[in-house]
Design a protein around this motif. Structure first.
Motif, PDB file in Angstrom:
ATOM      1  N   HIS A   1       0.829  -1.215   0.000  1.00  4.84           N
ATOM      2  CA  HIS A   1       0.000   0.000   0.000  1.00  4.84           C
ATOM      3  C   HIS A   1       0.861   1.262   0.000  1.00  4.84           C
ATOM      4  O   HIS A   1       0.688   2.166   0.817  1.00  4.84           O
ATOM      5  N   LEU A   2       1.781   1.310  -0.943  1.00  3.76           N
ATOM      6  CA  LEU A   2       2.660   2.464  -1.106  1.00  3.76           C
ATOM      7  C   LEU A   2       2.531   2.997  -2.525  1.00  3.76           C
ATOM      8  O   LEU A   2       2.140   2.270  -3.441  1.00  3.76           O
ATOM      9  N   ALA A   3       2.886   4.255  -2.720  1.00  6.92           N
ATOM     10  CA  ALA A   3       2.957   4.796  -4.073  1.00  6.92           C
ATOM     11  C   ALA A   3       4.187   4.198  -4.753  1.00  6.92           C
ATOM     12  O   ALA A   3       5.224   3.970  -4.104  1.00  6.92           O
ATOM     13  N   GLU A   4       4.090   3.933  -6.046  1.00  9.42           N
ATOM     14  CA  GLU A   4       5.235   3.332  -6.739  1.00  9.42           C
ATOM     15  C   GLU A   4       6.454   4.246  -6.694  1.00  9.42           C
ATOM     16  O   GLU A   4       7.590   3.775  -6.616  1.00  9.42           O
ATOM     17  N   SER A   5       6.226   5.556  -6.717  1.00  5.97           N
ATOM     18  CA  SER A   5       7.345   6.499  -6.620  1.00  5.97           C
ATOM     19  C   SER A   5       8.046   6.368  -5.274  1.00  5.97           C
ATOM     20  O   SER A   5       9.285   6.502  -5.176  1.00  5.97           O
ATOM     21  N   THR A   6       7.272   6.083  -4.228  1.00  2.22           N
ATOM     22  CA  THR A   6       7.850   5.881  -2.892  1.00  2.22           C
ATOM     23  C   THR A   6       8.701   4.617  -2.874  1.00  2.22           C
ATOM     24  O   THR A   6       9.787   4.590  -2.289  1.00  2.22           O
ATOM     25  N   VAL A   7       8.205   3.573  -3.530  1.00  2.10           N
ATOM     26  CA  VAL A   7       8.963   2.327  -3.603  1.00  2.10           C
ATOM     27  C   VAL A   7      10.292   2.558  -4.319  1.00  2.10           C
ATOM     28  O   VAL A   7      11.351   2.093  -3.873  1.00  2.10           O
ATOM     29  N   LYS A   8      10.254   3.294  -5.424  1.00  2.00           N
ATOM     30  CA  LYS A   8      11.486   3.578  -6.170  1.00  2.00           C
ATOM     31  C   LYS A   8      12.486   4.329  -5.306  1.00  2.00           C
ATOM     32  O   LYS A   8      13.690   4.085  -5.365  1.00  2.00           O
ATOM     33  N   THR A   9      11.964   5.253  -4.495  1.00  4.87           N
ATOM     34  CA  THR A   9      12.837   6.004  -3.581  1.00  4.87           C
ATOM     35  C   THR A   9      13.477   5.068  -2.571  1.00  4.87           C
ATOM     36  O   THR A   9      14.687   5.142  -2.299  1.00  4.87           O
ATOM     37  N   HIS A  10      12.680   4.175  -2.001  1.00  3.55           N
ATOM     38  CA  HIS A  10      13.203   3.202  -1.036  1.00  3.55           C
ATOM     39  C   HIS A  10      14.269   2.313  -1.677  1.00  3.55           C
ATOM     40  O   HIS A  10      15.321   2.057  -1.084  1.00  3.55           O
ATOM     41  N   VAL A  11      13.993   1.844  -2.904  1.00  8.54           N
ATOM     42  CA  VAL A  11      14.951   0.968  -3.590  1.00  8.54           C
ATOM     43  C   VAL A  11      16.266   1.713  -3.830  1.00  8.54           C
ATOM     44  O   VAL A  11      17.348   1.167  -3.613  1.00  8.54           O
ATOM     45  N   GLY A  12      16.163   2.965  -4.228  1.00  7.26           N
ATOM     46  CA  GLY A  12      17.366   3.775  -4.442  1.00  7.26           C
ATOM     47  C   GLY A  12      18.186   3.924  -3.169  1.00  7.26           C
ATOM     48  O   GLY A  12      19.425   3.848  -3.191  1.00  7.26           O
ATOM     49  N   ARG A  13      17.496   4.131  -2.052  1.00  5.57           N
ATOM     50  CA  ARG A  13      18.204   4.262  -0.768  1.00  5.57           C
ATOM     51  C   ARG A  13      18.837   2.947  -0.346  1.00  5.57           C
ATOM     52  O   ARG A  13      19.933   2.937   0.218  1.00  5.57           O
ATOM     53  N   ILE A  14      18.141   1.834  -0.626  1.00  6.77           N
ATOM     54  CA  ILE A  14      18.688   0.513  -0.303  1.00  6.77           C
ATOM     55  C   ILE A  14      19.988   0.283  -1.081  1.00  6.77           C
ATOM     56  O   ILE A  14      20.994  -0.167  -0.530  1.00  6.77           O
ATOM     57  N   LEU A  15      19.970   0.608  -2.365  1.00  5.77           N
ATOM     58  CA  LEU A  15      21.173   0.435  -3.184  1.00  5.77           C
ATOM     59  C   LEU A  15      22.314   1.290  -2.649  1.00  5.77           C
ATOM     60  O   LEU A  15      23.462   0.829  -2.540  1.00  5.77           O
ATOM     61  N   ALA A  16      22.004   2.536  -2.316  1.00  2.00           N
ATOM     62  CA  ALA A  16      23.045   3.445  -1.827  1.00  2.00           C
ATOM     63  C   ALA A  16      23.618   2.986  -0.485  1.00  2.00           C
ATOM     64  O   ALA A  16      24.838   2.964  -0.283  1.00  2.00           O
ATOM     65  N   LYS A  17      22.742   2.601   0.424  1.00  2.43           N
ATOM     66  CA  LYS A  17      23.188   2.230   1.771  1.00  2.43           C
ATOM     67  C   LYS A  17      23.961   0.913   1.801  1.00  2.43           C
ATOM     68  O   LYS A  17      24.832   0.715   2.648  1.00  2.43           O
ATOM     69  N   THR A  18      23.621   0.007   0.891  1.00  2.57           N
ATOM     70  CA  THR A  18      24.291  -1.298   0.886  1.00  2.57           C
ATOM     71  C   THR A  18      25.447  -1.365  -0.110  1.00  2.57           C
ATOM     72  O   THR A  18      26.150  -2.375  -0.176  1.00  2.57           O
ATOM     73  N   GLY A  19      25.625  -0.292  -0.866  1.00  2.00           N
ATOM     74  CA  GLY A  19      26.705  -0.285  -1.850  1.00  2.00           C
ATOM     75  C   GLY A  19      26.437  -1.210  -3.021  1.00  2.00           C
ATOM     76  O   GLY A  19      27.374  -1.654  -3.689  1.00  2.00           O
ATOM     77  N   SER A  20      25.174  -1.490  -3.294  1.00  3.12           N
ATOM     78  CA  SER A  20      24.817  -2.377  -4.403  1.00  3.12           C
ATOM     79  C   SER A  20      24.808  -1.589  -5.707  1.00  3.12           C
ATOM     80  O   SER A  20      24.262  -0.483  -5.771  1.00  3.12           O
ATOM     81  N   ARG A  21      25.376  -2.185  -6.743  1.00  3.66           N
ATOM     82  CA  ARG A  21      25.431  -1.509  -8.042  1.00  3.66           C
ATOM     83  C   ARG A  21      24.046  -1.367  -8.659  1.00  3.66           C
ATOM     84  O   ARG A  21      23.754  -0.395  -9.349  1.00  3.66           O
ATOM     85  N   ASP A  22      23.199  -2.347  -8.422  1.00  2.00           N
ATOM     86  CA  ASP A  22      21.874  -2.352  -9.029  1.00  2.00           C
ATOM     87  C   ASP A  22      20.988  -3.346  -8.288  1.00  2.00           C
ATOM     88  O   ASP A  22      21.388  -3.908  -7.274  1.00  2.00           O
ATOM     89  N   ARG A  23      19.788  -3.529  -8.805  1.00  2.00           N
ATOM     90  CA  ARG A  23      18.808  -4.388  -8.122  1.00  2.00           C
ATOM     91  C   ARG A  23      19.302  -5.830  -7.989  1.00  2.00           C
ATOM     92  O   ARG A  23      19.070  -6.483  -6.976  1.00  2.00           O
ATOM     93  N   VAL A  24      19.973  -6.330  -9.016  1.00  2.00           N
ATOM     94  CA  VAL A  24      20.472  -7.701  -8.971  1.00  2.00           C
ATOM     95  C   VAL A  24      21.439  -7.883  -7.808  1.00  2.00           C
ATOM     96  O   VAL A  24      21.360  -8.851  -7.045  1.00  2.00           O
ATOM     97  N   GLN A  25      22.358  -6.946  -7.646  1.00  2.00           N
ATOM     98  CA  GLN A  25      23.325  -7.038  -6.555  1.00  2.00           C
ATOM     99  C   GLN A  25      22.627  -6.966  -5.198  1.00  2.00           C
ATOM    100  O   GLN A  25      23.029  -7.630  -4.237  1.00  2.00           O
TER     101      GLN A  25
END
Length: 222
Positions: free
Chosen positions: A186-210
């Protein structure tokens, strides 16, 4: 204009890829490599946006070439090409830092969209395919992923994440797309994209696969 380096030991295969890519207004082929060593050297010299990397090549294979290109710290991103019976090589390629993989008999439009996705910093592997791949080869994951913390305690690599980000990383590992995450949580898709971006940044992941690989390594899913 997206610049592409083609690495494949089969001349006819390289020719076919070149013809397809250069038929597109937004792509140009900057070089061709017949083996992994050439691919690594040419990537360092030419700095292509995307390296289209075959796995099985004489001498240095595509996996080690990928590892060298990624370790070089340049902007080039690697798209592994494989066949259905070489999934373990695709997994090794992702572990080496590739941004995804496609099978060699993919439709032309799938290859083109994959190259465009990688060039913009996205991952090519569909979440459901990532799930199946990691399910099949999760035993390849190193035990080192859990030895730096007390058994049963959270992995330290997840400590920068908020509770919501951890939840989203978990369902990413289960193969959920951004749209599915938005609908089910029950989130806006834009909010999900923001969360995913923060996850990548915080974990040092290059992309979603990583990031999905990290979710498996830390036993968030599995």
């Amino acid at each position: 204009m997206t610049t592409v380096l083609i690495a494949d030991d089969q001349p006819l295969q390289r020719f076919g890829f070149r013809m397809l890519l250069e038929s597109q207004d937004d792509m140009t082929v900057v070089g061709e490599a017949a083996n992994g060593a050439e691919a690594a050297r040419m990537a360092a010299e030419l700095h292509p946006d995307v390296v289209l990397m075959d796995v099985r090549m004489p001498g240095l294979d595509g996996i080690e070439a990928t590892r060298r290109i990624v370790a070089g710290g340049g902007r080039s991103r690697v798209l592994i090409l494989t066949t259905f019976d070489l999934d373990e090589y695709a997994y090794s390629g992702l572990r080496a830092g590739a941004s995804g993989f496609l099978v060699k008999d993919a439709l032309p439009e799938e290859l083109l969209s994959g190259i465009r996705a990688v060039a913009t910093g996205d991952a090519v592997v569909a979440p459901s395919l990532t799930r199946r791949l990691l399910d099949a080869y999760v035993h390849h994951l190193p035990a080192a992923g859990t030895r730096d913390h007390t058994p049963g305690s959270p992995d330290p690599r997840l400590s920068p994440l908020t509770e919501r980000e951890t939840e989203i990383l978990r369902v990413m590992g289960q193969g959920w797309t951004n749209t599915e995450i938005a609908e089910r949580l029950h989130l806006a898709e834009s909010t999900v994209k923001t969360h995913v971006g923060r996850i990548l940044a915080k974990t040092g992941s290059r992309d979603r696969v990583q990031a999905v690989i990290l979710a498996y390594e830390t036993k968030l899913v599995g």
